[in-house]
Scaffold this motif. Structure first.
Motif, PDB file in Angstrom:
ATOM      1  N   ILE A  65     -71.763  45.172 -31.746  1.00  0.00           N
ATOM      2  CA  ILE A  65     -71.076  46.183 -30.950  1.00  0.00           C
ATOM      3  C   ILE A  65     -70.914  45.674 -29.520  1.00  0.00           C
ATOM      4  CG2 ILE A  65     -73.200  47.384 -30.335  1.00  0.00           C
ATOM      5  CD1 ILE A  65     -71.605  50.003 -30.645  1.00  0.00           C
ATOM      6  N   GLY A  66     -69.768  45.967 -28.925  1.00  0.00           N
ATOM      7  CA  GLY A  66     -69.482  45.512 -27.570  1.00  0.00           C
ATOM      8  C   GLY A  66     -70.146  46.385 -26.520  1.00  0.00           C
ATOM      9  N   VAL A  67     -70.107  45.947 -25.285  1.00  0.00           N
ATOM     10  CA  VAL A  67     -70.747  46.661 -24.179  1.00  0.00           C
ATOM     11  C   VAL A  67     -70.107  48.030 -23.970  1.00  0.00           C
ATOM     12  CG1 VAL A  67     -71.186  46.615 -21.698  1.00  0.00           C
ATOM     13  CG2 VAL A  67     -71.437  44.540 -23.033  1.00  0.00           C
ATOM     14  N   LYS A  68     -68.784  48.065 -23.947  1.00  0.00           N
ATOM     15  CA  LYS A  68     -68.091  49.330 -23.703  1.00  0.00           C
ATOM     16  C   LYS A  68     -68.333  50.305 -24.851  1.00  0.00           C
ATOM     17  CE  LYS A  68     -64.483  47.446 -20.770  1.00  0.00           C
ATOM     18  NZ  LYS A  68     -63.042  47.232 -20.600  1.00  0.00           N
ATOM     19  N   ALA A  69     -68.314  49.821 -26.072  1.00  0.00           N
ATOM     20  CA  ALA A  69     -68.552  50.693 -27.220  1.00  0.00           C
ATOM     21  C   ALA A  69     -69.985  51.217 -27.213  1.00  0.00           C
ATOM     22  CB  ALA A  69     -68.271  49.943 -28.513  1.00  0.00           C
ATOM     23  N   ALA A  70     -70.941  50.380 -26.798  1.00  0.00           N
ATOM     24  CA  ALA A  70     -72.327  50.817 -26.733  1.00  0.00           C
ATOM     25  C   ALA A  70     -72.502  51.897 -25.671  1.00  0.00           C
ATOM     26  CB  ALA A  70     -73.242  49.632 -26.439  1.00  0.00           C
TER      27      ALA A  70
END
Length: 82
Positions: A65-70
């Motif tokens: 999972i990416g930073v923005k999605a997290a």
């Protein structure tokens, strides 16, 4: 060392000026580890095993999972609990 200096002079048409620094830093841990990683590192291109004329296609792995999605998931959890 003499041969290396001669090669440098022939290639660059100037004398190697940093010999004193090279003698100090050649056994330094930082530079030794960098040099060893280059030699022992794996190749950039992978070889493909051919089976019956077809290239073996590995199954894609799930991406993390990416930073923005997290961050968005964390905000959703906080607003849902309150």
């Amino acid at each position: 060392m003499k041969a290396a200096l001669d090669i440098f002079y022939n290639d660059q048409n100037m004398k190697f000026n940093l010999e004193h620094a090279w003698r100090e830093l050649r056994h330094d841990v930082k530079w030794c580890s960098t040099y060893l990683e280059k030699d022992s590192g794996k190749e950039k291109r992978k070889t493909v095993d051919y089976v019956d004329g077809q290239g073996a296609v590995p199954e894609p792995e799930e991406r993390p999972i990416g930073v923005k999605a997290a961050k968005a998931a964390g905000k959703r959890k906080k607003t849902g609990k309150e």
